[in-house]
Write a protein that holds these residues in place. Structure first.
Motif: not given
Length: 149
Positions: A59-65, A67-86
């Motif tokens: 996910f990316v959060v953009v603050d009022d300045e 600035h966009g901050v990307l948080t990536h939960l794990g590496i290659d986790t896109v391959q899970f197609n959302g399974e195990g993430f809520e």
């Protein structure tokens, strides 16, 4: 100045230690990474702002300045197609630092053969614009990872 805090509890390891050349080479942007504790947990917003991009694994959060901050939960986790993430928020939602964004289990990611390491990246930033970068030691969710000017 934007203060970026850890979305997860774990051990700060720095971007160079991320097992993915796109992140370790800072091609997405500068920042750091956290090797999370291996238990079911909730990734939280690293800054106050608006959720502008939302996927189960990132996910990316953009603050009022702006600035966009990307948080990536794990590496290659896109391959899970959302399974195990809520997802606990929706794209366009306003969040405060520390608000829950995604529920996940780093141990489950690791058991599936992927790295649970979480890059936290300052999008469209220069390395010179970051300071106080945490690259070692234990961090709690909400602890300082870096400052962005």
């Amino acid at each position: 100045m934007t203060t970026v805090t850890s979305p997860v509890a774990g051990r700060s390891i720095g971007l160079a230690a991320v097992p993915d050349p796109v992140f370790s080479g800072a091609m997405v942007g500068p920042g750091t990474a956290v090797d999370p504790v291996r238990e079911p947990s909730v990734a939280v917003a690293p800054v106050d702002g608006i959720i502008v991009s939302l996927h189960p694994h990132a996910f990316v959060v953009v603050d009022d300045e702006g600035h966009g901050v990307l948080t990536h939960l794990g590496i290659d986790t896109v391959q899970f197609n959302g399974e195990g993430f809520e997802l606990l928020v929706s794209k366009g939602d306003t969040v405060r630092r520390g608000d829950p964004v995604v529920r996940w289990d780093p141990a489950q990611v690791e058991a599936a053969g992927k790295s649970p390491v979480c890059p936290v990246v300052a999008l469209e930033a220069t390395a010179e614009s970051l300071s106080d970068i945490s690259e070692s030691g234990d961090v709690a969710a909400g602890a300082l990872l870096f400052s962005w000017t």
